[in-house]
Design an enzyme around this catalytic site. Structure first.
Site, short mmCIF file in Angstrom:
data_model
loop_
_atom_site.label_atom_id
_atom_site.label_comp_id
_atom_site.label_asym_id
_atom_site.label_seq_id
_atom_site.Cartn_x
_atom_site.Cartn_y
_atom_site.Cartn_z
N CYS B 225 -19.43 -91.90 20.55
CA CYS B 225 -18.21 -92.19 19.82
C CYS B 225 -17.90 -91.20 18.73
O CYS B 225 -16.82 -91.19 18.17
CB CYS B 225 -18.29 -93.58 19.18
SG CYS B 225 -18.53 -94.88 20.37
N HIS B 304 -27.66 -85.30 12.59
CA HIS B 304 -28.23 -85.80 13.83
C HIS B 304 -29.61 -86.38 13.55
O HIS B 304 -30.46 -85.70 13.00
CB HIS B 304 -28.34 -84.67 14.85
CG HIS B 304 -28.33 -85.15 16.26
ND1 HIS B 304 -29.26 -86.04 16.76
CD2 HIS B 304 -27.47 -84.88 17.28
CE1 HIS B 304 -28.98 -86.30 18.02
NE2 HIS B 304 -27.89 -85.61 18.36
N HIS B 388 -8.47 -92.25 0.81
CA HIS B 388 -8.42 -93.06 2.02
C HIS B 388 -9.72 -92.91 2.80
O HIS B 388 -10.32 -91.84 2.81
CB HIS B 388 -7.25 -92.63 2.91
CG HIS B 388 -5.95 -92.60 2.20
ND1 HIS B 388 -5.27 -93.73 1.84
CD2 HIS B 388 -5.20 -91.56 1.76
CE1 HIS B 388 -4.16 -93.39 1.21
NE2 HIS B 388 -4.11 -92.08 1.15
N HIS B 392 -15.14 -95.37 11.58
CA HIS B 392 -15.05 -95.62 13.01
C HIS B 392 -15.12 -97.12 13.28
O HIS B 392 -16.02 -97.81 12.84
CB HIS B 392 -16.20 -94.90 13.71
CG HIS B 392 -16.43 -95.33 15.11
ND1 HIS B 392 -15.44 -95.29 16.07
CD2 HIS B 392 -17.51 -95.81 15.74
CE1 HIS B 392 -15.92 -95.72 17.21
NE2 HIS B 392 -17.18 -96.05 17.04
N HIS B 421 -8.78 -104.73 15.09
CA HIS B 421 -8.06 -105.93 15.50
C HIS B 421 -6.99 -105.61 16.55
O HIS B 421 -6.84 -106.30 17.55
CB HIS B 421 -7.41 -106.57 14.27
CG HIS B 421 -6.71 -107.85 14.56
ND1 HIS B 421 -5.37 -107.93 14.88
CD2 HIS B 421 -7.16 -109.12 14.60
CE1 HIS B 421 -5.03 -109.17 15.10
NE2 HIS B 421 -6.09 -109.93 14.93
N ASN B 425 -12.34 -101.34 19.97
CA ASN B 425 -13.13 -100.14 19.76
C ASN B 425 -12.71 -99.11 20.81
O ASN B 425 -13.10 -99.19 21.96
CB ASN B 425 -14.62 -100.48 19.90
CG ASN B 425 -15.50 -99.25 19.74
OD1 ASN B 425 -15.02 -98.12 19.68
ND2 ASN B 425 -16.80 -99.47 19.68
#
EC number: 2.3.1.199
Lengths: 431, 497
Positions: B225, B304, B388, B392, B421, B425
């Site tokens: 992702c 990572h 802001h 994710h 919502h 995802n």
């Protein structure tokens, strides 16, 4: 008609079509006493088009307009549930309309010529309601593509949830949504007006289904009468001036069927839609059942002339007052056979609005009108049903669909009085 | 009685002013130093008068050579500085895919299909229902057409047609918005983690739009992702090397081939959360784009944690007992995500935090190391560094965890929660839906800084910092255009299904 045919319709896939917008949560659609009275029957509408509006199916614009339309019909995409008191109602939870895709291995003309009532039922999807209806889709749509083009769109539902007018308006509204027009008959979910329901008792809990299976094997045939046939009869027999095509054709079939049944069959049940018969008419978009079932009697009807019978029918229908409708409504019980306990004549004159038959105006693409619309009622009683429907050609022609036990039907198909009118007989299964 | 709260209130107000004063002092330290010096210098000059200034100037005895050498030196230094400065990377515009209404998945439909398909596994159905109730998803998320069938038909053809549908629609929209011609695309990066056909998705895009034969195209698969930000990093590196170029990034996740068909509970989770989505982004290093670009890329930090075994195995694709392939999510996912975030923050903190926070952090670090190891570590206030936040939308738990760790308010995480919502995802493209939400709400002003944080299998935590280049008007079209007025909605802890 005794000939075993292999299944010519093959269901390829099944999915669930959803509405485009979520409905108000917790919304519930209750059933009226009339709705519950219809619970033994199922209703199926099949519309035949010479050219299919569907393409790839998954990405068609017709699917999108269907989803938008379903947002306006929450009970169609809801699921049946039992309240703690045992009363059935529809929970509007947006679960969706079950949609099946099928292929027919013959062309549409061949089908209309050679299929019979049982074949036609393959064009619609149906499953009886199980004990737990939470994952059971009450409304089912089946899209049947014919060999060489043409499509039959079959919509089924329990008769408890809708009548023929409701389903016709739904399909017509789908075509209007597809062509980006305003809906001529938007849906209305208000209950039956109080003028009809004042005397009725509160809705009783639904008893468990104790339906006895209908044992007689029935056959269906559809007779298409042209406008000229009606005019010819009027000239020859001199019918009274106010006679409508319904009076004449209903009288014709009542007398001929009585003859075939060899009883002095003197009682029929007239089924009339009362939306427009009330002092405050209900809109065509009224969702649910708005049917009046009343008895009509005549002794030795088989020997009576058609003129007499037609006059009786005409008087009966014209004199349907709101008091009569209310008293008929009070007498309906549950788990009764509404269609077919007596020979039932179904009147669909109300579907002709300003000379245009409503179901034949359900047009997806300009110039592609339906070639035929069938209405089928499931679990019809042994006495049979005669449905007088509008004809695709405007005017005095009518399409009469008859459901009778097999032996009686085979005699009716060769009846000379009927054949005198030169009807085109389709969907009778006769090769 | 009213006396008691008053002292607390006044003391907290006092504390707030002290904090503000401290921040102003440290952050504008140089100005506080320079201004008095400049003032003194100006006063001196005024006092001296024009003749004295001229005398001082003449006494310096400049000759031509000295002046020329000095000026050449200055010009040389400034040229070296400007040449070695990394190019500014602009985000010109981006476009998010909005699925058709026929792909909508209401809760009731999802549960009904689940019951019909997993007829003999009521426990798995129960599990899916519990997940869906607490997921934070709404009733308008979408799954691709093939998954709406009973049973689903995840053929390769269906996967390709989903890819074509989402990618081409997003790219058509991007081309229209930016006025870019397909033949002018210099770099193309497509990232899609779980669907990697031959020829690649980037080849599919090149074929459809007839892109140039010398295009630099890259197809990233398997990176999870957070691949969206990895693509941005790659684009940035390529744009440093190639002058006067633009790059298109396509971030998506193709759901069709990865719908888990078994009934192992830990592997059913992705079915409940992953939804259809895609985003196409245009980046550029051309100076001519600096007027119309929406954002400038300030920083991009990749962390990572794959060297640690627990992190490596926490999101693992494997076969279940019956041979169905699915993604197994381990139970320590949240803890591992928290650790990865800490590692990322440690790197990005010094780059973005104002001096006041860095000083406090340094002091608390010294305090912990030297004086008292039991002192609570000071968590820098990232709200001072960014206006802001785009977290994710991996799931409700991820957003809750980050909100807690970074001490963010409800409004800061609103974009993430509302995207979860409305769209579910959508994997690597969810950051772009969130950014679009903020723009659609009219909150994006020139100079605002945005922090995008993405997590991915491996375990990776990548973050990007963008600076808004121009105040963005509420877009007329876009994924939120028809529903932004309904948002924000209240999302209950558990939705009763």
């Amino acid at each position: 008609m005794g000939i075993v045919q292999e299944n010519r319709v093959e269901v390829k896939s099944m999915l669930t079509a959803v509405s485009s917008k979520p409905s108000r949560s917790g919304r519930v659609h209750p059933f009226t006493t009339l709705d519950n009275a219809m619970s033994r029957h199922t209703l199926h509408v099949i519309v035949y088009y010479p050219r299919s509006p569907f393409g790839s199916f998954d990405l068609d614009s017709v699917r999108i307009s269907l989803s938008e339309l379903l947002s306006m019909y929450p009970p169609v995409v809801g699921r049946v549930a039992k309240t703690p008191d045992g009363i059935l109602e529809v929970k509007c939870n947006d679960a969706g309309l079950r949609t099946l895709k099928a292929k027919v291995c013959v062309g549409i003309d061949e089908w209309l010529r050679s299929a019979d009532g049982h074949d036609e039922s393959d064009l619609t999807a149906w499953e009886d309601m199980p004990e737990d209806p939470s994952t059971w889709a009450p409304f089912r749509l089946q899209i049947n593509e014919f060999e060489g083009g043409g499509v039959a769109i079959g919509l089924s539902c329990p008769h408890r949830q809708a009548d023929a007018t409701t389903l016709t308006v739904l399909l017509k509204s789908w075509t209007e949504a597809q062509r980006r027009r305003c809906l001529v008959h938007p849906p209305s979910f208000s209950p039956l007006p109080s003028i009809l329901t004042d005397d009725t008792d509160a809705v009783k809990p639904n008893s468990a289904s104790i339906s006895e299976p209908i044992s007689t094997k029935t056959a269906t045939a559809t007779f298409r009468f042209s406008s000229s046939a009606f005019k010819k009869y009027v000239e020859e027999e001199g019918i009274f001036p106010k006679a409508s095509p319904l009076d004449v054709f209903a009288a014709l079939f009542w007398t001929r069927v009585a003859l075939v049944k060899r009883k002095s069959h003197d009682r029929v049940c007239m089924c009339v839609d009362f939306r427009r018969l009330l002092p405050n008419p209900l809109p065509y978009g009224f969702f649910g059942n708005a049917l009046n079932f009343s008895s009509l009697e005549m002794t030795n009807v088989a020997d009576q002339g058609i003129v007499h019978v037609a006059r009786l029918i005409n008087d009966h229908v014209t004199n349907l007052t709101v008091e009569k409708i209310r008293s008929d409504l009070n007498r309906v019980g549950e788990q009764e056979l509404m269609y077919g306990r007596d020979l039932t004549i179904v009147n669909m004159e109300h579907m002709i609005v300003e000379g245009d038959p409503m179901m034949y105006d359900a047009v997806f693409e300009d110039g592609v009108r339906p070639v035929h619309v069938s209405y089928r009622i499931g679990n019809v009683g042994g006495e049979g049903v005669i449905m007088v429907m509008p004809s695709p050609e405007k005017g005095f022609g009518r399409v009469v669909s008859v459901t009778l036990p097999e032996e009686e039907m085979s005699k009716l198909l060769v009846d000379q009085e009927i054949l005198r009118f030169e009807p085109k007989i389709i969907l009778s299964g006769v090769k | 009685m009213p006396q008691a709260p008053m002292p607390e209130l006044t003391s907290s107000v006092k504390l707030k002013y002290v904090k503000l004063g401290y921040q102003y002092l440290v952050n504008h330290f140089l100005s506080f130093l320079l201004i008095p010096i400049m003032a003194i210098g100006a006063v001196e000059l005024l006092r001296m008068g024009p003749e004295e200034i001229l005398n001082v100037w003449n006494s310096l005895e400049f000759d031509l050579v000295q002046v020329l050498c000095t000026s050449f030196f200055v010009i040389f230094i400034s040229t070296v500085y400007f040449m070695s400065k990394p190019r500014t990377i602009y985000l010109v515009d981006y476009s998010c895919y909005k699925p058709p209404v026929t792909c909508r998945v209401p809760f009731a439909t999802f549960m009904e299909h689940s019951r019909l398909i997993l007829k003999d596994k009521p426990k798995s159905v129960e599990f899916q229902m519990r997940i869906l109730e607490r997921s934070g998803l709404g009733e308008e998320t979408s799954l691709p057409p093939a998954i709406h069938y009973i049973p689903p038909t995840p053929t390769m053809d269906a996967a390709r047609s989903e890819a074509q549908l989402v990618i081409f629609t997003a790219m058509d929209d991007l081309f229209k918005k930016t006025g870019l011609k397909p033949k002018d695309v210099d770099i193309l990066i497509v990232n899609c983690s779980l669907f990697s056909p031959t020829p690649s998705l980037s080849a599919m895009v090149i074929n459809k739009y007839k892109l140039r034969s010398n295009i630099k195209s890259v197809n990233l698969s398997g990176m999870g992702c957070s691949a969206g930000l990895i693509s941005v990093d790659l684009a940035r590196d390529l744009l440093q090397v190639h002058p006067n170029s633009n790059a298109i990034i396509v971030s998506t996740e193709i759901i069709t081939p990865n719908y888990y068909q078994g009934n192992e509970r830990a592997m059913l989770l992705p079915n409940c959360l992953f939804r259809m989505g895609a985003a196409a982004i245009l980046m550029s290093n051309r100076r001519s784009d600096r007027w119309r670009a929406k954002y400038k890329l300030s920083h991009l930090v990749r962390t990572h944690r794959g060297a640690d075994d627990k992190s490596f195995y926490c999101v693992y694709e494997q076969e279940d007992k019956e041979g169905h392939v699915g993604i197994n999510l381990s139970k320590d996912l949240m803890a591992i995500a928290g650790e990865a975030l800490k590692a990322n923050i440690t790197t990005i903190g010094p780059l973005v935090l104002p001096a006041s926070e860095q000083l406090l952090f340094l002091l608390s670090l010294i305090g912990r190391k030297i004086f008292n190891p039991k002192l609570k570590p000071y968590i820098p206030d990232f709200k001072l560094a960014f206006e802001h936040f785009c977290i994710h939308a991996g799931g409700r738990a991820v957003i809750d965890e980050l909100q807690k760790n970074l001490q963010l308010s409800g409004e800061h995480v609103e974009a993430s929660r509302m995207t979860l919502h409305r769209f579910g995802n959508t994997s690597s493209s969810s950051l772009w839906y969130e950014l679009s939400y903020i723009e659609s709400k009219g909150r994006m002003r020139r100079g605002d800084r945005v922090w995008q944080i993405a997590f991915g299998s491996g375990f990776k935590c990548n973050s990007a910092v963008w600076k808004c280049n121009r105040t963005i008007k509420t877009p007329k079209d876009g994924p939120w255009s028809d529903c932004i007025d309904r948002y924000p909605v209240f999302i209950p802890e558990v939705v009763k299904l």
